[in-house]
Design an enzyme around this catalytic site. Structure first.
Site, short mmCIF file in Angstrom:
data_model
loop_
_atom_site.label_atom_id
_atom_site.label_comp_id
_atom_site.label_asym_id
_atom_site.label_seq_id
_atom_site.Cartn_x
_atom_site.Cartn_y
_atom_site.Cartn_z
CG ASN A 43 20.23 -5.42 110.33
OD1 ASN A 43 20.07 -5.54 111.45
ND2 ASN A 43 21.75 -5.04 110.06
CD GLU A 45 24.19 -7.88 107.40
OE1 GLU A 45 25.14 -8.79 107.37
OE2 GLU A 45 24.49 -6.69 107.61
CD GLU A 56 16.15 1.96 109.06
OE1 GLU A 56 16.55 0.83 108.85
OE2 GLU A 56 17.10 2.86 109.40
CB CYS A 87 20.77 3.80 104.65
SG CYS A 87 19.54 2.61 103.93
N1 THU Z 1 21.23 -0.68 108.31
C1 THU Z 1 19.83 -0.94 108.63
O1 THU Z 1 19.43 -1.85 108.91
N2 THU Z 1 19.34 0.34 108.51
C2 THU Z 1 19.98 1.45 108.30
O2 THU Z 1 19.37 2.47 108.14
C3 THU Z 1 21.39 1.56 108.09
C4 THU Z 1 22.12 0.18 107.83
C5 THU Z 1 21.95 -2.31 108.11
C6 THU Z 1 22.09 -2.87 106.69
C7 THU Z 1 23.18 -3.84 106.92
O3 THU Z 1 22.63 -5.06 107.25
C8 THU Z 1 24.07 -3.36 108.19
O4 THU Z 1 23.09 -2.41 108.78
C9 THU Z 1 25.28 -2.61 107.66
O5 THU Z 1 25.25 -1.55 106.76
#
Ligand code: THU
Length: 133
Positions: A43, A45, A56, A87
């Site tokens: 991820n 951010e 993903e 998610c």
């Molecule tokens: N996150 C993911 O990378 N994948 C998911 O399927 C669930 C959430 C990340 C997004 C964000 O950077 C952090 O987890 C908290 O939500």
């Protein structure tokens, strides 16, 4: 090392590279494409929060960029006590390139804790078939 062990290693490595200073929740993903090639993502951010992207999404972007189009296996590792499940948005992104039987292995830095198929995780998903493609 089995193919799945290698996927876990790559997902764990990606997780350790996550840019998650706001949520402090690192996620690492590894996709196995039909070609056998593995693609990892974390991820990423952003200070403008909605601009962040999930692990993903990063992995799918790497896969498509490299020319692969079919996902046959997925590993998702995340922090915390609760299982890190993809998610809703990422389930939909996976649906674009995977099938209902595609195994999704979920866990944390300790490894895989649970495996479900994409169809179990996302019943009645909307796919290119809904568009008649
Ligand atoms: N996150 C993911 O990378 N994948 C998911 O399927 C669930 C959430 C990340 C997004 C964000 O950077 C952090 O987890 C908290 O939500």
């Amino acid at each position: 090392m089995s193919a799945l062990d290698e996927m876990v290693t790559l997902a764990r490595r990606a997780m350790s590279n996550a840019h998650a200073p706001y949520s402090r929740f690192a996620v690492g993903v590894c996709l196995r494409a039909e070609s056998g090639r593995l693609y990892a993502g974390c991820n990423v951010e952003n200070a403008a929060y909605p601009q962040g992207q999930c692990a993903e999404t990063s992995a799918i972007g790497a896969m498509v960029t490299a020319g692969d189009r079919r996902i046959v296996e997925v590993v998702v590792l995340g922090g915390g006590e609760a299982l890190c499940t993809p998610c809703g948005g990422c389930r939909q992104r996976l649906v674009e390139f995977a099938g209902p039987e595609t195994p999704i292995h979920m866990g944390g830095a300790d490894g895989i804790r649970r495996t479900m198929t994409l169809g179990e995780l996302t019943p009645l998903f909307f796919s290119p078939q809904n568009l008649g493609r």
